[in-house]
Design an enzyme around this catalytic site. Structure first.
Site, PDB file in Angstrom:
ATOM      1  N   TYR A 101       0.843  -1.201   0.026  1.00 48.39           N
ATOM      2  CA  TYR A 101      -0.060   0.026  -0.131  1.00 48.39           C
ATOM      3  C   TYR A 101       0.942   1.163  -0.035  1.00 48.39           C
ATOM      4  O   TYR A 101       1.637   1.282   0.659  1.00 48.39           O
ATOM      5  CB  TYR A 101      -0.878   0.165   1.165  1.00 48.39           C
ATOM      6  CG  TYR A 101      -1.555   1.296   1.439  1.00 48.39           C
ATOM      7  CD1 TYR A 101      -2.729   1.539   0.743  1.00 48.39           C
ATOM      8  CD2 TYR A 101      -0.923   2.429   2.173  1.00 48.39           C
ATOM      9  CE1 TYR A 101      -3.460   2.839   1.082  1.00 48.39           C
ATOM     10  CE2 TYR A 101      -1.392   3.581   2.369  1.00 48.39           C
ATOM     11  CZ  TYR A 101      -2.753   3.992   1.800  1.00 48.39           C
ATOM     12  OH  TYR A 101      -3.113   5.157   1.850  1.00 48.39           O
ATOM     13  N   GLU A 189      -3.787   7.292  -3.374  1.00 47.00           N
ATOM     14  CA  GLU A 189      -3.369   6.095  -2.852  1.00 47.00           C
ATOM     15  C   GLU A 189      -3.472   5.138  -4.024  1.00 47.00           C
ATOM     16  O   GLU A 189      -4.153   5.163  -5.065  1.00 47.00           O
ATOM     17  CB  GLU A 189      -4.082   5.864  -1.912  1.00 47.00           C
ATOM     18  CG  GLU A 189      -5.465   5.409  -2.120  1.00 47.00           C
ATOM     19  CD  GLU A 189      -6.164   4.960  -0.428  1.00 47.00           C
ATOM     20  OE1 GLU A 189      -5.665   5.363   0.432  1.00 47.00           O
ATOM     21  OE2 GLU A 189      -7.354   4.254  -0.579  1.00 47.00           O
TER      22      GLU A 189
END
Length: 380
Positions: A101, A189
């Site tokens: 991530y 993101e």
């Protein structure tokens, strides 16, 4: 403004972030045609503004034509957490060995942007933050200087990313920050950033949320707004002039002020409930405005109970109460239980006016929220 995954990936790819080959499709035949061009296996991904699409059945793999047809029929037209799926992204399936991530957002407490990296990609990052916060490495950024290369490397190493991947992941993170800064984004993101067996990294998902007040500086992104579009409730909110954000919970929240609504939302979470929305109806609470707000919240299939948090300032509590009564009396049947908390000018008079056959009246906000959470739990 929230971009769809396919839109965000276009922006990421243009900036040099590796993304899988993909095309948008709106019918079963288009899904099959795109899959044939890309080559199997492919991932078929619902393009709606919700998290957890995979768990909800909105992302599926197809190994051949038959599976592509079946998957497309399953996803197109489905109701995904209250959103109707009318388009999907057909994407080259990534053969991966690990998931990471990476993200950039604003840390309001620090007043600075923050870069985040975790080796626990592929799952809801909010769950990771709550259950295993040490799994997320963070590095605050001075906006006057941007994200330095050494900072990107530091946060990547702090997260435990293997050395052989560190350079590529750091590069992606720096590009992500550049996109966040240059596009006036609130969030940028990639979850997951997939790692292949050849130690390449690929953005298998993409999030880019833009500050709407800055869209005048980004005409290219503004053109995407209509395509990105809101669901019916968000469109209604714009029509009614409400500030509205749809969430994933089942406790509807209505208030006349952003601060009141945020406090209510936090308390719903504190008492074990899940907020379904942020809905600020603004100053005043006349019957028509209250009716429109209730119509919106009642129309959300996820909502099981509603909490009304109203503070009477310039608008007196007794006027608010009359508006709520008039609004509810327009419904042949009250589909969800409604809890009302009134405070401020003439609040006591307002509570006496409220029709307790239509609503539950609570004197304190804590009591109102707890009651609404109980009602929502009973309805599940």
């Amino acid at each position: 403004m929230r971009l769809h995954e396919y839109q965000a990936k276009e922006v990421f790819a243009d900036a040099g972030i590796p993304t899988p080959e993909a095309e948008l499709a709106t019918s079963v035949d288009e899904v099959v045609a795109v899959a044939e061009r890309i080559g199997y296996p492919v991932a078929v991904k619902a393009q709606v503004h919700v998290g957890g699409r995979g768990k909800a059945g909105g992302i599926k793999l197809a190994e051949d034509v038959e599976e592509a047809e079946d998957v497309a029929e399953d996803i197109l037209g489905m109701d995904l957490k209250g959103y109707k799926v009318d388009k999907v992204l057909v994407e080259e399936a990534v053969d991966f060995v690990d998931e990471l991530y990476v993200g950039i957002t604003l840390d309001r407490g620090e007043g600075k942007p923050v870069a985040m990296v975790s080796t626990e990609g592929g799952v809801n990052i909010e769950e990771v933050a709550e259950e295993n916060p040490e799994a997320i490495a963070r590095e605050h950024i001075d906006p006057a200087f941007g994200l330095h290369a050494y900072q990107a490397r530091k946060v990547v190493y702090d997260a435990g990313v293997p050395r052989e991947l560190a350079r590529d992941v750091s590069s992606v993170l720096q590009t992500l920050y550049d996109l966040w800064e240059s596009n006036d984004a609130s969030d940028a993101e990639i979850n997951p950033l997939m790692v292949t067996s050849d130690d390449d990294v690929v953005a298998a998902d993409a999030v880019l949320n833009i500050d709407e007040d800055a869209l005048f500086r980004h005409p290219d992104l503004a053109e995407m707004e209509e395509e990105a579009a809101e669901d019916e409730l968000e469109a209604k909110a714009n029509e009614y002039g409400f500030d509205y954000v749809r969430l994933d919970g089942n406790v509807g929240i209505i208030g006349n002020g952003a601060g009141l609504v945020m406090t209510t939302l936090d308390l719903v979470d504190y008492y074990g409930g899940e907020p379904a929305n942020f809905l600020d109806i603004g100053g005043g609470a006349k019957a028509e405005r209250v009716t429109n707000a209730l119509d919106m919240v009642f129309s959300d299939e996820n909502v099981d109970a509603v909490v009304f948090n109203i503070f009477g300032g310039i608008t007196r509590g007794d006027e608010v109460a009359k508006g709520i009564n008039e609004a509810l009396e327009q419904f042949d049947e009250i589909p969800k239980k409604v809890v009302v908390r009134l405070a401020g000018t003439n609040a006591e008079e307002g509570r006496e006016i409220l029709n307790d056959e239509l609503v539950t009246v609570e004197e304190t906000l804590e009591g109102a929220v707890q009651r609404a959470v109980e009602y929502a739990e009973e309805a599940e």
